[in-house]
Write a protein that holds these residues in place. Structure first.
Motif, PDB file in Angstrom:
ATOM      1  N   UNK A 148      48.121 -27.383   6.740  1.00  0.00           N
ATOM      2  CA  UNK A 148      48.054 -25.979   6.286  1.00  0.00           C
ATOM      3  C   UNK A 148      47.490 -25.897   4.878  1.00  0.00           C
ATOM      4  N   UNK A 149      47.922 -26.821   4.002  1.00  0.00           N
ATOM      5  CA  UNK A 149      47.410 -26.818   2.629  1.00  0.00           C
ATOM      6  C   UNK A 149      45.922 -27.130   2.605  1.00  0.00           C
ATOM      7  N   UNK A 150      45.487 -28.043   3.478  1.00  0.00           N
ATOM      8  CA  UNK A 150      44.070 -28.413   3.546  1.00  0.00           C
ATOM      9  C   UNK A 150      43.226 -27.211   3.966  1.00  0.00           C
ATOM     10  N   UNK A 151      43.729 -26.447   4.937  1.00  0.00           N
ATOM     11  CA  UNK A 151      43.003 -25.253   5.393  1.00  0.00           C
ATOM     12  C   UNK A 151      42.861 -24.251   4.266  1.00  0.00           C
ATOM     13  N   UNK A 152      43.950 -24.061   3.508  1.00  0.00           N
ATOM     14  CA  UNK A 152      43.893 -23.081   2.414  1.00  0.00           C
ATOM     15  C   UNK A 152      42.960 -23.536   1.302  1.00  0.00           C
ATOM     16  N   UNK A 153      42.959 -24.853   1.050  1.00  0.00           N
ATOM     17  CA  UNK A 153      42.048 -25.376   0.026  1.00  0.00           C
ATOM     18  C   UNK A 153      40.607 -25.216   0.481  1.00  0.00           C
ATOM     19  N   UNK A 211      47.542 -28.319  -4.356  1.00  0.00           N
ATOM     20  CA  UNK A 211      48.423 -28.045  -3.207  1.00  0.00           C
ATOM     21  C   UNK A 211      48.216 -29.089  -2.107  1.00  0.00           C
ATOM     22  N   UNK A 212      46.945 -29.394  -1.837  1.00  0.00           N
ATOM     23  CA  UNK A 212      46.651 -30.365  -0.799  1.00  0.00           C
ATOM     24  C   UNK A 212      47.175 -31.748  -1.178  1.00  0.00           C
ATOM     25  N   UNK A 213      46.999 -32.121  -2.448  1.00  0.00           N
ATOM     26  CA  UNK A 213      47.458 -33.436  -2.885  1.00  0.00           C
ATOM     27  C   UNK A 213      48.990 -33.551  -2.838  1.00  0.00           C
ATOM     28  N   UNK A 214      49.658 -32.485  -3.262  1.00  0.00           N
ATOM     29  CA  UNK A 214      51.120 -32.520  -3.204  1.00  0.00           C
ATOM     30  C   UNK A 214      51.612 -32.587  -1.759  1.00  0.00           C
ATOM     31  N   UNK A 215      50.977 -31.850  -0.877  1.00  0.00           N
ATOM     32  CA  UNK A 215      51.363 -31.892   0.539  1.00  0.00           C
ATOM     33  C   UNK A 215      51.072 -33.265   1.142  1.00  0.00           C
ATOM     34  N   UNK A 257      61.612 -21.899   7.315  1.00  0.00           N
ATOM     35  CA  UNK A 257      60.809 -20.961   8.111  1.00  0.00           C
ATOM     36  C   UNK A 257      60.258 -19.838   7.239  1.00  0.00           C
ATOM     37  N   UNK A 258      61.102 -19.343   6.329  1.00  0.00           N
ATOM     38  CA  UNK A 258      60.648 -18.267   5.435  1.00  0.00           C
ATOM     39  C   UNK A 258      59.549 -18.764   4.497  1.00  0.00           C
ATOM     40  N   UNK A 259      59.765 -19.984   3.915  1.00  0.00           N
ATOM     41  CA  UNK A 259      58.768 -20.521   2.986  1.00  0.00           C
ATOM     42  C   UNK A 259      57.462 -20.804   3.706  1.00  0.00           C
ATOM     43  N   UNK A 260      57.544 -21.236   4.952  1.00  0.00           N
ATOM     44  CA  UNK A 260      56.337 -21.520   5.719  1.00  0.00           C
ATOM     45  C   UNK A 260      55.535 -20.237   5.981  1.00  0.00           C
ATOM     46  N   UNK A 261      56.260 -19.178   6.328  1.00  0.00           N
ATOM     47  CA  UNK A 261      55.567 -17.893   6.565  1.00  0.00           C
ATOM     48  C   UNK A 261      54.949 -17.368   5.272  1.00  0.00           C
ATOM     49  N   UNK A 262      55.685 -17.462   4.159  1.00  0.00           N
ATOM     50  CA  UNK A 262      55.172 -16.992   2.878  1.00  0.00           C
ATOM     51  C   UNK A 262      53.909 -17.760   2.477  1.00  0.00           C
ATOM     52  N   UNK A 263      53.923 -19.065   2.719  1.00  0.00           N
ATOM     53  CA  UNK A 263      52.766 -19.859   2.326  1.00  0.00           C
ATOM     54  C   UNK A 263      51.556 -19.533   3.205  1.00  0.00           C
ATOM     55  N   UNK A 264      51.815 -19.310   4.503  1.00  0.00           N
ATOM     56  CA  UNK A 264      50.720 -19.025   5.420  1.00  0.00           C
ATOM     57  C   UNK A 264      50.050 -17.692   5.112  1.00  0.00           C
ATOM     58  N   UNK A 265      50.837 -16.729   4.628  1.00  0.00           N
ATOM     59  CA  UNK A 265      50.243 -15.410   4.325  1.00  0.00           C
ATOM     60  C   UNK A 265      49.764 -15.332   2.887  1.00  0.00           C
ATOM     61  N   UNK A 266      49.977 -16.419   2.124  1.00  0.00           N
ATOM     62  CA  UNK A 266      49.403 -16.470   0.785  1.00  0.00           C
ATOM     63  C   UNK A 266      50.272 -15.941  -0.320  1.00  0.00           C
ATOM     64  N   UNK A 267      51.546 -15.656  -0.066  1.00  0.00           N
ATOM     65  CA  UNK A 267      52.406 -15.155  -1.134  1.00  0.00           C
ATOM     66  C   UNK A 267      53.350 -16.226  -1.649  1.00  0.00           C
ATOM     67  N   UNK A 268      53.381 -17.378  -1.004  1.00  0.00           N
ATOM     68  CA  UNK A 268      54.227 -18.485  -1.452  1.00  0.00           C
ATOM     69  C   UNK A 268      53.380 -19.611  -1.993  1.00  0.00           C
TER      70      UNK A 268
END
Length: 496
Positions: free
Chosen positions: A215-220, A229-233, A431-442
């Motif tokens: 997910x981090x790779x996609x956002x990067x 983000x990608x490196x930390x993940x 689950x909440x953190x995953x949703x927040x990250x996917x929508x770009x607010x986390x």
């Protein structure tokens, strides 16, 4: 010359008669083929009989069940573990000792037979007419003797009391050994099950970390998240691989320990059932811990064994005293022979037979033993004192073991509810953190932190379940109330 035939040592010249007596009285190579004094009734049929309630038939097993249930692991361990077999052998030894002391109440009968070729030569110097030479091809002598102690001031009774107490102590020690092995294999089983659950959790966390990394790779790649983000993940994913590898090693070690308990090779493949969340603590411990401690001090097998050792020591003192007192025995003997006789030197021998018998009483009175008896009695009395001190020590240790196990069970019981709540919160947070990250607010740190918290909560939940299951059996063992029923009926340990 002598020969040994299944434990029956006989002179070669006696083979024809005494060899037959050995067969007649059943002196075979099998130690338990004959039990005329009924001591074998005190010996369990298998090493596990005292705890298995007849479930294990002759301690014979086929291949390991897949998955392996706890009951089978315990049964195999009770039958095959060297400690339980040693305790079983001690019971056999003490049962035979009871038989030896019971036999002292019976008469002893012995028979002898002798057949020889005899040649007698007499050379009278200067008077050859009086010289002689006689050869007898078979001279026979046989006799039967009887000895029966009628009264010995209680020496035999004290010896039998000593042997009986030692047998009771051996049986109690065997039960204690069985419960110790039972508790140990249960602990190892749950440790292996926890390690297996931890490995499953580690594999799940690795997949979760991989998902976060992707997910981090996609956002990067889309330019909406920094490369950090990608490196930390990726770092978190790499760490999850390390953790999973360690979990695999821990699991293999735990399985090897469990198979060793069952006297199998540590490399034997074993599959265990998964850790279930369906087990809930029972509420049958209505007694206070003080009551439980007092119960264990009265009835725990190790305490019973120590008490019987005291009784055996007391009986040994009485036996030692009695052995220094007179004893009265009935004695009898009958013998016959066919030895020829002669009336004078130079007179030919004549065939003859003879016999002899006696019947009467024999009184044996120890008069002086060099003061050895005095010190033997002192030694026996000191041994009794030592056994009483050992009993106090065993009771003290049993009380401490019950206290420690009780507190461990209370802690494990409370942690069941705590870890259940912790795991539920961790799942919802992730689950909440995953949703927040996917929508770009986390951010990635929030996601990785909740991911790590979920991994810890999963491992703690698995450990709490297996800890509680083990703790309830450990307390049952410390109370001296552990048995197969504690596996078959998961809610039945309580205050039985």
């Amino acid at each position: 010359m002598s020969v040994k035939n299944n434990g029956c040592a006989i002179e070669m010249r006696h083979v024809s008669v005494l060899g037959g007596l050995c067969v007649l009285f059943g002196m075979s190579g099998s130690a338990w083929s004959m039990d005329p004094l009924f001591t074998g009734q005190s010996v369990p049929v298998t090493p596990a009989q005292m705890l298995d309630n007849g479930n294990v038939q002759g301690c014979e097993f086929g291949p390991l069940t897949d998955p392996l249930p706890l009951q089978e692991a315990v049964e195999r361990s009770l039958c095959n573990n060297p400690k339980t077999r040693e305790a079983w052998a001690q019971v056999k030894i003490q049962a035979a000792g009871v038989g030896i002391d019971r036999s002292a109440y019976l008469p002893t009968v012995s028979a002898t037979w002798q057949g020889v070729t005899d040649e007698t030569v007499t050379n009278v110097t200067g008077y050859p007419q009086y010289s002689s030479r006689y050869r007898n091809s078979m001279l026979k002598t046989d006799s039967v003797s009887l000895s029966w102690v009628l009264y010995d001031f209680g020496g035999r009774k004290a010896a039998l009391d000593n042997a009986t107490a030692l047998l009771a102590a051996a049986r109690a020690s065997e039960e204690a050994a069985l419960e110790t092995v039972f508790a140990a294999v249960a602990k190892d089983y749950y440790a292996a099950q926890a390690a297996q659950g931890a490995l499953t959790a580690a594999q799940e966390i690795e997949r979760t970390a991989d998902d976060s990394f992707k997910a981090a790779t996609v956002r990067v790649d889309k330019g909406i998240a920094p490369v950090s983000d990608e490196l930390q993940a990726q770092t978190s994913w790499a760490q999850s691989i390390v953790d999973r590898t360690k979990a695999e090693g821990t699991w293999q070690v735990a399985l090897g320990t469990l198979t060793s308990d069952m006297d199998l090779d540590p490399s034997t493949p074993v599959t265990l059932p998964g850790v279930s969340d369906g087990v809930a603590p029972d509420n049958e411990f209505s007694e206070s811990v003080a009551d439980l401690i007092q119960l264990a001090k009265r009835s725990h097998p190790s305490v019973v064994a120590a008490e019987e050792q005291v009784e055996a020591a007391v009986a040994k003192v009485a036996q030692t005293r009695a052995e220094g007192l007179p004893s009265l025995s009935l004695v009898a003997k009958y013998s016959q022979n066919n030895e020829p006789t002669t009336l004078a030197v130079g007179v030919p021998q004549f065939p003859a037979t003879g016999h002899e018998w006696y019947l009467g009483f024999e009184l044996t009175i120890p008069i002086f033993e060099g003061f050895g008896r005095t010190y033997q009695i002192r030694q026996a009395e000191a041994q009794t004192e030592l056994q009483r001190d050992t009993l106090d020590e065993v009771q003290q240790q049993v009380g401490l073991d019950v206290w420690t196990s009780y507190q461990g069970l209370q802690t494990a019981t409370h942690n069941l509810g705590n870890t259940e709540m912790l795991l539920d919160v961790a799942h919802r947070s992730y689950a909440a953190a995953q949703r927040r990250y996917q929508v770009g607010v986390g951010n990635i740190l929030e996601l990785l932190n909740t991911q790590s918290s979920m991994a810890v909560a999963t491992r703690q939940r698995i450990q709490a379940l297996t800890d509680w299951r083990s703790a309830r059996l450990q307390l049952a063992a410390k109370l001296g109330k552990l048995g197969m029923w504690d596996i078959i009926d998961q809610s039945s340990m309580g205050t039985r």
